[in-house]
Design a protein around this motif. Structure first.
Motif, PDB file in Angstrom:
ATOM      1  N   LYS A  37       0.800  -1.222   0.000  1.00 24.65           N
ATOM      2  CA  LYS A  37       0.000   0.000   0.000  1.00 24.65           C
ATOM      3  C   LYS A  37       0.838   1.279   0.000  1.00 24.65           C
ATOM      4  CE  LYS A  37      -4.036  -1.952   2.369  1.00 24.65           C
ATOM      5  NZ  LYS A  37      -4.993  -1.762   3.482  1.00 24.65           N
ATOM      6  N   THR A  38       1.959   1.264  -0.692  1.00 27.63           N
ATOM      7  CA  THR A  38       2.784   2.476  -0.755  1.00 27.63           C
ATOM      8  C   THR A  38       2.852   3.069  -2.159  1.00 27.63           C
ATOM      9  OG1 THR A  38       4.781   1.126  -1.059  1.00 27.63           O
ATOM     10  CG2 THR A  38       4.225   1.777   1.198  1.00 27.63           C
ATOM     11  N   GLY A  39       2.118   2.498  -3.108  1.00 29.63           N
ATOM     12  CA  GLY A  39       2.131   3.016  -4.471  1.00 29.63           C
ATOM     13  C   GLY A  39       1.482   4.392  -4.567  1.00 29.63           C
ATOM     14  N   ALA A  40       1.850   5.148  -5.595  1.00 29.34           N
ATOM     15  CA  ALA A  40       1.387   6.535  -5.725  1.00 29.34           C
ATOM     16  C   ALA A  40      -0.130   6.652  -5.785  1.00 29.34           C
ATOM     17  CB  ALA A  40       2.014   7.157  -6.970  1.00 29.34           C
ATOM     18  N   LEU A  41      -0.822   5.714  -6.453  1.00 26.02           N
ATOM     19  CA  LEU A  41      -2.267   5.831  -6.593  1.00 26.02           C
ATOM     20  C   LEU A  41      -3.000   5.708  -5.264  1.00 26.02           C
ATOM     21  CD1 LEU A  41      -3.147   3.919  -9.903  1.00 26.02           C
ATOM     22  CD2 LEU A  41      -2.815   6.367  -9.541  1.00 26.02           C
ATOM     23  N   ASN A  42      -2.366   5.109  -4.266  1.00 23.02           N
ATOM     24  CA  ASN A  42      -2.985   5.013  -2.940  1.00 23.02           C
ATOM     25  C   ASN A  42      -3.228   6.389  -2.328  1.00 23.02           C
ATOM     26  OD1 ASN A  42      -3.099   2.033  -1.872  1.00 23.02           O
ATOM     27  ND2 ASN A  42      -1.147   2.196  -2.944  1.00 23.02           N
ATOM     28  N   PHE A  43      -2.469   7.391  -2.779  1.00 19.72           N
ATOM     29  CA  PHE A  43      -2.543   8.715  -2.169  1.00 19.72           C
ATOM     30  C   PHE A  43      -3.057   9.792  -3.122  1.00 19.72           C
ATOM     31  CE2 PHE A  43       0.986   6.251  -0.430  1.00 19.72           C
ATOM     32  CZ  PHE A  43       0.645   6.205   0.908  1.00 19.72           C
ATOM     33  N   LEU A  44      -3.417   9.400  -4.343  1.00 19.20           N
ATOM     34  CA  LEU A  44      -3.763  10.394  -5.357  1.00 19.20           C
ATOM     35  C   LEU A  44      -5.256  10.711  -5.334  1.00 19.20           C
ATOM     36  CD1 LEU A  44      -2.804  12.170  -7.661  1.00 19.20           C
ATOM     37  CD2 LEU A  44      -3.102  10.237  -9.215  1.00 19.20           C
ATOM     38  N   HIS A  45      -5.585  11.928  -4.855  1.00 20.23           N
ATOM     39  CA  HIS A  45      -6.969  12.379  -4.803  1.00 20.23           C
ATOM     40  C   HIS A  45      -7.319  13.291  -5.976  1.00 20.23           C
ATOM     41  CE1 HIS A  45      -8.216  10.926  -0.754  1.00 20.23           C
ATOM     42  NE2 HIS A  45      -6.917  10.948  -0.537  1.00 20.23           N
ATOM     43  N   ASN A  46      -6.355  13.534  -6.861  1.00 15.79           N
ATOM     44  CA  ASN A  46      -6.633  14.340  -8.049  1.00 15.79           C
ATOM     45  C   ASN A  46      -7.188  13.452  -9.163  1.00 15.79           C
ATOM     46  OD1 ASN A  46      -5.658  16.859  -7.031  1.00 15.79           O
ATOM     47  ND2 ASN A  46      -3.571  16.070  -7.272  1.00 15.79           N
ATOM     48  N   PRO A  47      -7.980  14.007 -10.068  1.00 13.40           N
ATOM     49  CA  PRO A  47      -8.505  13.212 -11.188  1.00 13.40           C
ATOM     50  C   PRO A  47      -7.382  12.706 -12.096  1.00 13.40           C
ATOM     51  CG  PRO A  47      -9.730  15.260 -10.945  1.00 13.40           C
ATOM     52  CD  PRO A  47      -8.525  15.378 -10.067  1.00 13.40           C
ATOM     53  N   VAL A  48      -7.628  11.569 -12.732  1.00 11.91           N
ATOM     54  CA  VAL A  48      -6.681  10.979 -13.678  1.00 11.91           C
ATOM     55  C   VAL A  48      -7.229  11.166 -15.082  1.00 11.91           C
ATOM     56  CG1 VAL A  48      -5.603   8.838 -14.461  1.00 11.91           C
ATOM     57  CG2 VAL A  48      -5.827   9.297 -12.010  1.00 11.91           C
ATOM     58  N   HIS A  49      -6.464  11.880 -15.913  1.00 15.54           N
ATOM     59  CA  HIS A  49      -6.936  12.172 -17.270  1.00 15.54           C
ATOM     60  C   HIS A  49      -6.084  11.493 -18.346  1.00 15.54           C
ATOM     61  CE1 HIS A  49      -9.971  15.094 -16.086  1.00 15.54           C
ATOM     62  NE2 HIS A  49      -9.092  15.644 -15.272  1.00 15.54           N
ATOM     63  N   ASN A  50      -5.016  10.833 -17.954  1.00 14.18           N
ATOM     64  CA  ASN A  50      -4.113  10.262 -18.962  1.00 14.18           C
ATOM     65  C   ASN A  50      -4.257   8.747 -19.082  1.00 14.18           C
ATOM     66  OD1 ASN A  50      -2.990   9.820 -16.419  1.00 14.18           O
ATOM     67  ND2 ASN A  50      -0.903   9.777 -17.219  1.00 14.18           N
ATOM     68  N   TYR A  51      -5.439   8.243 -18.717  1.00 15.64           N
ATOM     69  CA  TYR A  51      -5.699   6.815 -18.860  1.00 15.64           C
ATOM     70  C   TYR A  51      -7.041   6.647 -19.556  1.00 15.64           C
ATOM     71  CZ  TYR A  51      -5.967   1.842 -17.830  1.00 15.64           C
ATOM     72  OH  TYR A  51      -6.049   0.464 -17.956  1.00 15.64           O
ATOM     73  N   LEU A  52      -7.037   6.058 -20.732  1.00 18.96           N
ATOM     74  CA  LEU A  52      -8.242   5.919 -21.538  1.00 18.96           C
ATOM     75  C   LEU A  52      -9.292   5.085 -20.803  1.00 18.96           C
ATOM     76  CD1 LEU A  52      -9.243   6.707 -24.388  1.00 18.96           C
ATOM     77  CD2 LEU A  52      -8.511   4.444 -25.153  1.00 18.96           C
ATOM     78  N   GLY A  53     -10.513   5.579 -20.782  1.00 18.16           N
ATOM     79  CA  GLY A  53     -11.597   4.866 -20.126  1.00 18.16           C
ATOM     80  C   GLY A  53     -11.869   5.346 -18.721  1.00 18.16           C
ATOM     81  N   SER A  54     -11.011   6.223 -18.194  1.00 18.79           N
ATOM     82  CA  SER A  54     -11.209   6.762 -16.863  1.00 18.79           C
ATOM     83  C   SER A  54     -12.099   7.992 -16.934  1.00 18.79           C
ATOM     84  CB  SER A  54      -9.858   7.131 -16.242  1.00 18.79           C
ATOM     85  OG  SER A  54     -10.034   7.766 -14.994  1.00 18.79           O
ATOM     86  N   PRO A  55     -13.221   8.024 -16.202  1.00 18.08           N
ATOM     87  CA  PRO A  55     -14.086   9.218 -16.222  1.00 18.08           C
ATOM     88  C   PRO A  55     -13.316  10.453 -15.777  1.00 18.08           C
ATOM     89  CG  PRO A  55     -15.196   7.361 -15.158  1.00 18.08           C
ATOM     90  CD  PRO A  55     -13.774   6.944 -15.364  1.00 18.08           C
ATOM     91  N   SER A  56     -13.732  11.622 -16.265  1.00 19.14           N
ATOM     92  CA  SER A  56     -12.979  12.852 -16.006  1.00 19.14           C
ATOM     93  C   SER A  56     -12.896  13.199 -14.529  1.00 19.14           C
ATOM     94  CB  SER A  56     -13.623  14.014 -16.767  1.00 19.14           C
ATOM     95  OG  SER A  56     -14.966  14.205 -16.356  1.00 19.14           O
ATOM     96  N   SER A  57     -13.816  12.708 -13.728  1.00 16.87           N
ATOM     97  CA  SER A  57     -13.806  13.030 -12.304  1.00 16.87           C
ATOM     98  C   SER A  57     -13.172  11.927 -11.448  1.00 16.87           C
ATOM     99  CB  SER A  57     -15.241  13.278 -11.818  1.00 16.87           C
ATOM    100  OG  SER A  57     -16.037  12.109 -11.998  1.00 16.87           O
ATOM    101  N   GLN A  58     -12.727  10.837 -12.061  1.00 20.03           N
ATOM    102  CA  GLN A  58     -12.221   9.698 -11.299  1.00 20.03           C
ATOM    103  C   GLN A  58     -10.819   9.983 -10.761  1.00 20.03           C
ATOM    104  OE1 GLN A  58     -11.693   5.905 -13.380  1.00 20.03           O
ATOM    105  NE2 GLN A  58     -12.635   4.891 -11.643  1.00 20.03           N
ATOM    106  N   THR A  59     -10.653   9.840  -9.465  1.00 18.23           N
ATOM    107  CA  THR A  59      -9.362  10.094  -8.842  1.00 18.23           C
ATOM    108  C   THR A  59      -8.446   8.877  -8.978  1.00 18.23           C
ATOM    109  OG1 THR A  59     -10.019   9.227  -6.671  1.00 18.23           O
ATOM    110  CG2 THR A  59     -10.502  11.561  -7.140  1.00 18.23           C
ATOM    111  N   GLY A  60      -7.172   9.088  -8.655  1.00 18.80           N
ATOM    112  CA  GLY A  60      -6.221   7.982  -8.675  1.00 18.80           C
ATOM    113  C   GLY A  60      -6.630   6.878  -7.722  1.00 18.80           C
ATOM    114  N   GLN A  61      -7.087   7.254  -6.531  1.00 16.77           N
ATOM    115  CA  GLN A  61      -7.538   6.249  -5.563  1.00 16.77           C
ATOM    116  C   GLN A  61      -8.708   5.435  -6.106  1.00 16.77           C
ATOM    117  OE1 GLN A  61      -8.458   7.936  -1.722  1.00 16.77           O
ATOM    118  NE2 GLN A  61      -6.460   7.369  -0.911  1.00 16.77           N
ATOM    119  N   ALA A  62      -9.672   6.106  -6.720  1.00 17.47           N
ATOM    120  CA  ALA A  62     -10.838   5.407  -7.260  1.00 17.47           C
ATOM    121  C   ALA A  62     -10.431   4.478  -8.396  1.00 17.47           C
ATOM    122  CB  ALA A  62     -11.876   6.416  -7.740  1.00 17.47           C
ATOM    123  N   LEU A  63      -9.495   4.928  -9.231  1.00 15.98           N
ATOM    124  CA  LEU A  63      -9.031   4.083 -10.331  1.00 15.98           C
ATOM    125  C   LEU A  63      -8.331   2.843  -9.787  1.00 15.98           C
ATOM    126  CD1 LEU A  63      -8.837   3.935 -13.425  1.00 15.98           C
ATOM    127  CD2 LEU A  63      -6.632   5.094 -13.259  1.00 15.98           C
TER     128      LEU A  63
END
Length: 324
Positions: A37-63
């Motif tokens: 549980k130390t990977g970057a996405l565990n702490f990312l609360h900002n939206p992810v826009h550089n991954y195809l299929g990810s909704p515009s509001s989806q955060t790193g944690q949610a992804l």
């Protein structure tokens, strides 16, 4: 699980590890993914826009939760532990894991193959000499960013404080990249960063054309996410901005790889062949721990490719033994 022999044990629960877990489980292989549980996405609360299929509001944690759900739904097992030792050879590896809970004894797993998807360590600024005090800032939404390629557009028309904890040149390059987005950029070089400041750092910064400061961070405050953030340095100077952008060093997490003799390149990344396999038979590597572009899509792709190659090797082995 104690007496189970896994077809593949995956170390690391980021996009690479989870992509591999899903693919292998889809092919009905027995898969265990171990993550600390130390990977970057565990702490990312900002939206992810550089991954195809990810909704515009989806955060790193949610992804990340989505990836985990897909792998588990396919049949992969996930355990949250820290792998501390790898022993044995293909196809009889013995892996020792330490629980993330205190006072729990280590336990061991048997696996035919291993995938290292341990990612990279990201070095944060320190507050009063302690990097852990920065974590609430790092994980807050619309406050702090780390990847200019991934997050540059978030700071359009904003005043940005680039905080350097790596090299001076890297901080300057980050600032130059962000100049295409931000309305104003200040540089703050931390004197307790991961990379010590060179003797001539002042001359280099003066020549950059950016307004800059250096020192130690005494305090950091989120005044209004996305609008006003503040740090105070050891000289009691206050530096206000709309958002922080961290110019850091990303170091491959290769402690386990080093301990068993896996070959690394000059930057400490794991070297693999075209299949993703390391110099040790039966051990693959995928994601940021390799020398690849550090993007979610790339990491997931290398994880899927390694899983495909692992499956082929295991399938060939079973065909040869007549047990497939």
């Amino acid at each position: 699980m104690a007496n189970e022999i896994f077809d593949t044990l995956i170390i690391g629960g980021g996009p690479a590890g989870l992509s591999a877990a899903k693919h292998l489980a889809f092919h009905r292989l027995c898969v265990l993914l171990v993550d600390r549980k130390t990977g970057a996405l565990n702490f990312l609360h900002n939206p992810v826009h550089n991954y195809l299929g990810s909704p515009s509001s989806q955060t790193g944690q949610a992804l990340l939760r989505q990836f985990q759900g897909e792998a588990v739904a396919m049949g992969a097992q996930i355990s949250y532990e820290n792998i501390i030792r790898i022993e044995g050879t293909y196809p009889e590896f013995l892996v020792t894991a330490q629980s993330l809970k205190p006072d729990q004894p280590p336990r061991q797993y048997k696996a035919k193959t291993i995938l290292l998807a341990t990612g990279v360590s990201i070095f944060h600024p320190k507050i009063n000499g302690n990097w852990e005090e920065w974590l609430p800032i790092a994980s807050a939404a619309r406050v702090c960013y780390y990847c200019a390629d991934c997050e540059g557009p978030f700071v359009i028309q904003k005043k940005i404080l680039v905080i350097g904890v790596g090299t001076v040149n890297n901080a300057i390059q980050t600032a130059k990249f962000l100049r295409h987005y931000a309305s104003e950029i200040l540089l703050f070089m931390t004197q307790d960063g991961f990379i010590p400041l060179p003797p001539d750092y002042q001359k280099t910064l003066d020549a950059s054309g950016f307004r800059w400061f250096s020192g130690y961070i005494k305090s950091a405050k989120i005044v209004s996410p996305g609008n006003r953030q503040l740090i105070t340095d050891d000289a009691d100077r206050q530096h206000a901005c709309n958002a922080f952008f961290i110019s850091t060093i990303r170091q491959p997490r290769t402690e386990l790889a080093r301990s068993i003799g896996i070959h690394l390149n000059e930057h400490g990344a794991i070297i693999t062949d075209e299949t993703g396999q390391t110099n040790i038979e039966g051990i693959w590597a995928a994601g940021d721990v390799r020398a690849i572009a550090r993007q979610i899509a790339v990491a997931a792709g290398t994880g899927n490719w390694a899983a495909l190659m692992i499956h082929r090797k295991l399938r060939s082995s079973k065909l040869e033994s007549g047990k497939f």
